[in-house]
Design a protein around this motif. Structure first.
Motif, short mmCIF file in Angstrom:
data_model
loop_
_atom_site.label_atom_id
_atom_site.label_comp_id
_atom_site.label_asym_id
_atom_site.label_seq_id
_atom_site.Cartn_x
_atom_site.Cartn_y
_atom_site.Cartn_z
N ALA A 175 0.82 -1.22 0.00
CA ALA A 175 0.00 0.00 0.00
C ALA A 175 0.85 1.27 0.00
CB ALA A 175 -0.93 0.01 1.21
N VAL A 176 1.96 1.28 0.74
CA VAL A 176 2.72 2.52 0.91
C VAL A 176 4.08 2.52 0.20
CG1 VAL A 176 1.61 2.90 3.14
CG2 VAL A 176 3.85 1.80 3.07
N GLY A 177 4.51 1.36 -0.33
CA GLY A 177 5.79 1.31 -1.02
C GLY A 177 6.96 1.02 -0.08
N VAL A 178 8.19 1.13 -0.61
CA VAL A 178 9.38 0.77 0.17
C VAL A 178 10.30 1.96 0.44
CG1 VAL A 178 9.39 -1.61 -0.66
CG2 VAL A 178 10.66 0.14 -1.93
N ASN A 179 9.90 3.13 0.04
CA ASN A 179 10.76 4.30 0.26
C ASN A 179 11.06 4.51 1.73
OD1 ASN A 179 11.05 4.90 -2.44
ND2 ASN A 179 9.32 6.31 -2.49
N TRP A 180 10.07 4.22 2.58
CA TRP A 180 10.27 4.41 4.02
C TRP A 180 11.36 3.49 4.55
CZ3 TRP A 180 9.18 0.36 7.50
CH2 TRP A 180 8.52 -0.74 6.95
N ILE A 181 11.49 2.30 3.94
CA ILE A 181 12.53 1.36 4.37
C ILE A 181 13.90 1.89 3.98
CG2 ILE A 181 13.50 -0.94 3.97
CD1 ILE A 181 10.68 -2.00 3.85
N ASN A 182 14.00 2.43 2.76
CA ASN A 182 15.27 2.98 2.31
C ASN A 182 15.69 4.18 3.16
OD1 ASN A 182 15.55 1.10 0.20
ND2 ASN A 182 14.26 2.34 -1.15
N LYS A 183 14.72 4.94 3.64
CA LYS A 183 15.04 6.08 4.51
C LYS A 183 15.39 5.61 5.91
CE LYS A 183 12.11 9.42 2.04
NZ LYS A 183 10.91 10.30 2.13
N LEU A 184 14.66 4.60 6.38
CA LEU A 184 14.89 4.08 7.73
C LEU A 184 16.17 3.27 7.79
CD1 LEU A 184 13.23 4.23 10.37
CD2 LEU A 184 12.36 1.95 9.83
N MET A 185 16.47 2.56 6.71
CA MET A 185 17.65 1.69 6.69
C MET A 185 18.50 1.96 5.44
SD MET A 185 16.16 -1.93 8.12
CE MET A 185 14.40 -1.78 7.86
N PRO A 186 19.17 3.10 5.39
CA PRO A 186 20.06 3.40 4.26
C PRO A 186 21.30 2.50 4.32
CG PRO A 186 20.29 5.08 5.94
CD PRO A 186 19.15 4.20 6.37
N ALA A 187 22.20 2.68 3.36
CA ALA A 187 23.40 1.83 3.27
C ALA A 187 24.24 1.89 4.54
CB ALA A 187 24.25 2.26 2.07
N VAL A 188 24.28 3.06 5.19
CA VAL A 188 25.09 3.20 6.39
C VAL A 188 24.55 2.35 7.54
CG1 VAL A 188 23.85 5.19 7.35
CG2 VAL A 188 26.31 4.90 7.81
N VAL A 189 23.26 1.99 7.48
CA VAL A 189 22.65 1.13 8.51
C VAL A 189 22.63 -0.33 8.07
CG1 VAL A 189 20.50 0.60 9.73
CG2 VAL A 189 21.22 2.97 9.46
N ILE A 190 22.16 -0.58 6.86
CA ILE A 190 21.97 -1.96 6.44
C ILE A 190 23.30 -2.64 6.12
CG2 ILE A 190 21.72 -1.75 3.93
CD1 ILE A 190 19.33 -3.63 6.29
N GLY A 191 24.30 -1.88 5.65
CA GLY A 191 25.60 -2.46 5.31
C GLY A 191 26.27 -3.14 6.49
N PRO A 192 26.53 -2.40 7.58
CA PRO A 192 27.15 -3.04 8.74
C PRO A 192 26.27 -4.11 9.38
CG PRO A 192 26.56 -0.75 9.22
CD PRO A 192 26.41 -0.94 7.75
N THR A 193 24.95 -3.98 9.23
CA THR A 193 24.06 -5.02 9.76
C THR A 193 24.26 -6.33 9.02
OG1 THR A 193 22.38 -3.36 10.36
CG2 THR A 193 21.66 -5.65 10.23
N VAL A 194 24.35 -6.26 7.69
CA VAL A 194 24.64 -7.46 6.91
C VAL A 194 26.01 -8.01 7.29
CG1 VAL A 194 25.12 -8.34 4.58
CG2 VAL A 194 23.17 -6.81 4.96
N ALA A 195 26.96 -7.13 7.51
CA ALA A 195 28.31 -7.58 7.88
C ALA A 195 28.28 -8.38 9.18
CB ALA A 195 29.24 -6.38 8.01
N ILE A 196 27.51 -7.93 10.15
CA ILE A 196 27.51 -8.65 11.44
C ILE A 196 26.73 -9.96 11.36
CG2 ILE A 196 27.86 -6.56 12.81
CD1 ILE A 196 24.89 -6.71 13.58
N ILE A 197 25.88 -10.12 10.34
CA ILE A 197 25.24 -11.43 10.16
C ILE A 197 26.33 -12.47 9.95
CG2 ILE A 197 23.82 -12.84 8.62
CD1 ILE A 197 22.07 -10.41 8.13
N GLY A 198 27.34 -12.11 9.14
CA GLY A 198 28.47 -13.02 8.94
C GLY A 198 29.41 -13.04 10.12
N LEU A 199 29.74 -11.86 10.66
CA LEU A 199 30.69 -11.78 11.76
C LEU A 199 30.17 -12.43 13.03
CD1 LEU A 199 31.96 -8.12 11.23
CD2 LEU A 199 33.16 -10.24 10.68
N SER A 200 28.86 -12.34 13.27
CA SER A 200 28.30 -12.94 14.48
C SER A 200 28.34 -14.46 14.44
CB SER A 200 26.84 -12.48 14.67
OG SER A 200 26.02 -12.95 13.61
N LEU A 201 28.49 -15.01 13.23
CA LEU A 201 28.59 -16.46 13.08
C LEU A 201 30.04 -16.94 13.09
CD1 LEU A 201 25.92 -16.88 10.25
CD2 LEU A 201 25.69 -17.66 12.62
#
Length: 453
Positions: free
Chosen positions: A117-143
């Protein structure tokens, strides 16, 4: 990174079978271990069947545009355990796991409708590269701890439960697996370059087998790494049909007997155990799809759309739990396999899913996977988890870390995630990845407030 096979490519049949087996080997250990952790008679083979069927559902909903395999979710282990709390019968516990997966899947459905209904722009604003990048990195690092812990473990223990093999001997097997995987991926020709995990696992398994034979002949416990009990169990009672084929113990069959005991209080307990965790896994869903998007150089959040990936994940999770008891989730191991082999063919994922369904009935293959030493899988996982971490780091390589507002966001995510920050509220646990992501989002919002005029 240039892909050898893109999303739409269809490898030749012979190659396809081998690629599918490689995907299965990448995800199988984790998929099979969840029901082992839960216990209560859960069938690893049934979990594999459910993962294969759930993946086919996911592929259908995502219009064959997302090359990811779904496997048993570790995030729901606490929820699944809660289904058996209070001494409930096995039948009711199994029914509770199915009901819980339906609750979790419905959360995804509701979020998918909202996104539609509202699209995904809010996700890109809430989780830009500076947020999602290190989060993906810790998925690997935490394992990383899991991989390092496994690489010094064998599969044989003495009567006291102490490992027989010396950690150094296990480490040799793990490093052989890792180096063969790396060499095949980097310098291998043609087919060999596309199946580095299979080559690595076979090499590590062979070395473990040689060490074990020497250990048995010379009575050196420190070299006894390989446990062939899962293989010998196939012929303990002679060679018969069950030696080659067996029907998994599907969850829904046992769950049918639980309806007589079902009541509102138990349903409420299951809802509380599963629904909050679904929101946590939603964050990991976005991270995984952002990651695979960078690998295949297509934004899956817009095409086929986040609403479709959520529906695929949610409904696929319900289907997986109906047969195997375990809610499913997109697997980082699968994403890592795509990244390393550069094979993003969705046909490969479909073949792997069909293979998982078929293999769940084939006793020797399940036995072989169960006999693979931990150190061998640890060697493979060092590469897999490392690629996940590097994929995340690449996502924010263009972010200006000279600016404090970006530096602080990345810092808190990495430290919270690697440090293992987690919070438990009753039966609900926010994983370190979820806590790091939430903290990163809050930090980013605080430091990027619009300037007042």
């Amino acid at each position: 990174m240039k892909l050898i096979y893109t999303v739409e490519d269809k490898p030749k049949f012979g190659q396809l079978i081998v690629f599918a087996i490689q995907q299965l080997l990448a995800i199988m250990a984790a998929t099979l271990v969840v029901p082992v952790i839960i216990g209560n008679g859960m069938s690893p083979a049934a979990a594999l069947f459910g993962a294969g069927l759930g993946t086919l559902v996911y592929v259908l909903f995502t219009q064959k545009k997302s090359p990811v395999f779904l496997g048993s979710s570790f995030a729901f282990i606490g929820s699944m355990t809660a289904a058996f709390a209070g001494g409930v019968s096995m039948s009711l516990g199994y029914l509770g796991m199915i009901i819980g997966a339906i609750f979790a899947g419905l959360v995804y459905v509701v979020i998918a409708l909202f996104v539609k209904a509202v699209g995904v722009n809010w996700i890109n604003k809430l989780m830009p590269a500076v947020v999602i990048g290190p989060t993906v990195a810790i998925i690997g690092l935490s394992l990383a701890g899991n991989a390092v812990g496994d690489i010094v473990k064998g599969n044989l223990v003495n009567a006291e439960g102490v490992q027989l093999a010396a950690p150094f001997a296990c480490l040799v097997c793990g490093l052989v697996t890792l180096f063969v995987t790396m060499l095949c991926s980097t310098y291998g020709k043609k087919m060999v370059r596309l199946i580095p995990f299979i080559m690595g696992i076979l090499a590590g398994y062979a070395v473990a087998g040689i060490f074990t034979i020497i250990g048995n002949v010379a009575s050196i416990d420190a070299l006894k790494i390989l446990n062939v009990a899962p293989l010998t169990a196939l012929v303990e009672n002679g060679v018969n049909l069950n030696t080659f084929f067996s029907v998994p113990s599907f969850t829904f069959v046992t769950a049918m007997g639980g309806f007589a005991e079902l009541n509102g209080s138990y349903i409420a307990t299951i809802a509380v155990a599963y629904i909050p965790v679904a929101f946590v896994v939603f964050a990991e869903h976005i991270a995984d799809h952002k990651n695979i998007s960078t690998i295949i150089e297509r934004d899956l959040l817009t095409e086929p759309g986040l609403h479709r990936t959520l529906l695929g994940d949610g409904v696929g999770s319900m289907v997986g739990a109906f047969f195997g008891g375990c809610p499913n989730t997109t697997y980082g191991e699968s994403v890592g396999c795509v990244a390393i082999t550069r094979n993003a063919s969705v046909v490969t994922i479909i073949a792997a899913a069909i293979g998982a369904i078929l293999i769940s009935f084939i006793s020797p293959f399940i036995a072989f996977v169960n006999s693979i030493p931990s150190c061998v899988m640890g060697g493979v996982c060092m590469a897999l988890y490392g690629f996940i971490a590097v994929s995340g780091l690449k996502m924010f390589k263009d972010v200006d870390l000279e600016e404090n507002k970006n530096l602080f966001v990345v810092s808190v995510i990495l430290i919270a995630g690697i440090g293992g920050l987690s919070l438990t509220f009753g039966k609900v646990t926010l994983t370190s990845i979820a806590c790091a992501l939430i903290l990163g989002i809050i930090t980013n919002l605080i430091l990027n407030k619009p300037a007042k005029n």
